[in-house]
Design an enzyme around this catalytic site. Structure first.
Site, PDB file in Angstrom:
ATOM      1  N   CYS A  28       5.903  -2.262  -1.076  1.00 15.58           N
ATOM      2  CA  CYS A  28       6.655  -2.873  -2.172  1.00 15.58           C
ATOM      3  C   CYS A  28       6.978  -4.345  -1.960  1.00 15.58           C
ATOM      4  O   CYS A  28       6.543  -5.200  -2.727  1.00 15.58           O
ATOM      5  CB  CYS A  28       7.962  -2.107  -2.397  1.00 15.58           C
ATOM      6  SG  CYS A  28       7.736  -0.458  -3.095  1.00 15.58           S
ATOM      7  N   ILE A  29       7.753  -4.653  -0.922  1.00 20.18           N
ATOM      8  CA  ILE A  29       8.350  -5.988  -0.803  1.00 20.18           C
ATOM      9  C   ILE A  29       7.310  -7.104  -0.728  1.00 20.18           C
ATOM     10  O   ILE A  29       7.465  -8.133  -1.381  1.00 20.18           O
ATOM     11  CB  ILE A  29       9.304  -6.051   0.412  1.00 20.18           C
ATOM     12  CG1 ILE A  29      10.338  -4.922   0.327  1.00 20.18           C
ATOM     13  CG2 ILE A  29      10.015  -7.397   0.451  1.00 20.18           C
ATOM     14  CD1 ILE A  29      11.160  -4.901  -0.927  1.00 20.18           C
TER      15      ILE A  29
END
Length: 424
Positions: free
Chosen positions: A265-266
């Site tokens: 995600c990040i």
């Protein structure tokens, strides 16, 4: 029109770290679940009771099978589904935007095998507009009408792999539909097994909310990473700074520096938002691009700091034996996606360091086009290495024991409070 009833059949497309735990939560409330997966090997393993996801054991899969779960690679199996949830990967493409080929392929398969009145929900993380502008036209291509033949919504996955506190059922679920009725149908479905369902005004708002969540983390991690660098140059202990700031009970959330950012995600999701802003509006999302620049620079910074530490004891990085501890992207799991350990290893190899690794969750590490086997004996490796670098603080690591045996210990996670341990 399909009603939400006790005998509902659900197909979850994609049986990875998102789809499989989701299927488990559905099985637990008595839904009939089809786990659709294009990889025959994965299908055979699941139907044989073998898990490939950190958060689910073989016993969990056996329980799901006993509850009626079955995995399938046959598209025709989707024809029985009242609800179809799409959980396929959306990696970055070469142009910096999301690679939607898996979403498009999955949606095409759904369109050809859609039960009349079924509800289709996209969970894959992507840019705002994907559900309306990409998924909806594919489902409608053969003349099917939204609101009559099917209902479409978006609900972003919020999986936190390895978390002991948050799972599918107790993490609030955002839901936005192409129409109010689609929103209600999708929300009512998730309310079967999720404690809190939050209805959004539309699909784009739900898509953007997921990107805001991860962009928030991305930017704040970049902030403390940059502070860590100049605090070191100013002779300030960044970890003490963070400890002090974190005592404030309002207006501050604790973030910590590290060797980079990793995971599914990040490092990726904020780029979707940046890509869409630039493509659609013609200007840059400068916060995201600056955060990406800072976070992507951290592996090189780790290499530079390690070189300085070795130089202080009269050793060059070239030819030094460097033991890397923890190569996964987060603690206590085996997932290595986008792990910062990979660019750190690349930097050290470019500087001619001799690297080895240990990770209690990884036996063989595929890194930079090669493969490394985990050191056979950690104690011996600690004693024989010129420097030991902690890249991931797995709970099974006894940092005092490690520090006692390492000639030079560089902790990039701030996990050790000892004065003789060098911290980022």
């Amino acid at each position: 029109m399909t009603d939400i009833d006790e005998q509902q059949t659900v197909a979850v497309i994609g049986q990875g770290y998102v789809g499989l735990p989701l299927a488990q939560a559905m099985c637990d409330v008595g839904l009939r679940v089809i786990g659709f997966e294009i990889a025959d090997r994965t299908v055979q393993a699941l139907n044989g009771g073998r898990s490939h996801v950190d958060d689910l054991s073989d016993n969990d899969i056996a329980t799901m099978l006993g509850q009626g779960y079955r995995a399938s690679s046959d598209p025709a199996s989707l024809r029985d589904a009242d609800v179809i949830v799409i959980c396929v990967p959306t990696p970055l493409s070469d142009d910096g935007g999301p690679d939607l080929r898996a979403v498009e392929a999955a949606t095409g398969t759904v369109a050809r095998n859609l039960k009349p009145g079924a509800t289709v929900i996209l969970e894959s993380t992507t840019y705002p507009g994907t559900t309306d502008d990409v998924v909806l036209p594919i489902l409608s291509a053969e003349g099917a009408e939204h609101g009559t033949d099917f209902y479409l919504g978006y609900s972003p996955e919020r999986v936190d792999p390895g978390s002991a506190h948050y799972g599918i059922t107790n993490t609030p679920k955002l839901v936005g539909g192409v129409s109010p009725e689609a929103t209600e149908r999708a929300a009512s479905f998730y309310e079967r097994f999720v404690d809190t369902v939050v209805r959004m005004s539309g699909t784009k708002e739900a898509e953007a909310a997921k990107l805001l969540e991860n962009t928030y983390r991305h930017v704040n991690i970049a902030l403390v990473n940059e502070m860590a660098r100049f605090c070191h140059d100013l002779g300030i202990d960044i970890w003490e700074v963070i400890r002090g700031a974190a005592t404030k009970p309002f207006g501050f959330q604790k973030f910590t520096p590290g060797p980079g950012v990793g995971g599914h995600c990040i490092p990726i999701d904020p780029n979707y938002l940046s890509f869409q802003v630039k493509k659609t509006l013609g200007y840059q999302f400068r916060f995201v691009e600056l955060a990406q620049e800072i976070n992507n620079s951290m592996p090189a910074y780790v290499g530079s700091r390690l070189g300085d530490l070795l130089n202080d004891v009269g050793k060059p990085l070239n030819g030094s034996k460097i033991l890397l501890l923890g190569v996964t992207y987060k603690p206590n799991i085996a997932d290595q996606r986008e792990s910062p350990a990979i660019p750190v290893a690349k930097v050290l190899r470019e500087k001619k360091a001799d690297i080895s690794f240990h990770d209690p969750h990884v036996e063989r590490w595929h890194v930079n086009g090669g493969t490394l086997d985990r050191v056979a004996d950690l104690e011996t490796a600690l004693q024989e290495s010129d420097a030991v670098v902690l890249l991931q603080g797995h709970s099974s690591y006894d940092l005092n024991w490690i520090a006692d045996r390492a000639k030079l210990f560089f902790d990039t996670r701030g996990s050790s409070g000892r004065d003789d341990v060098h911290r980022l």
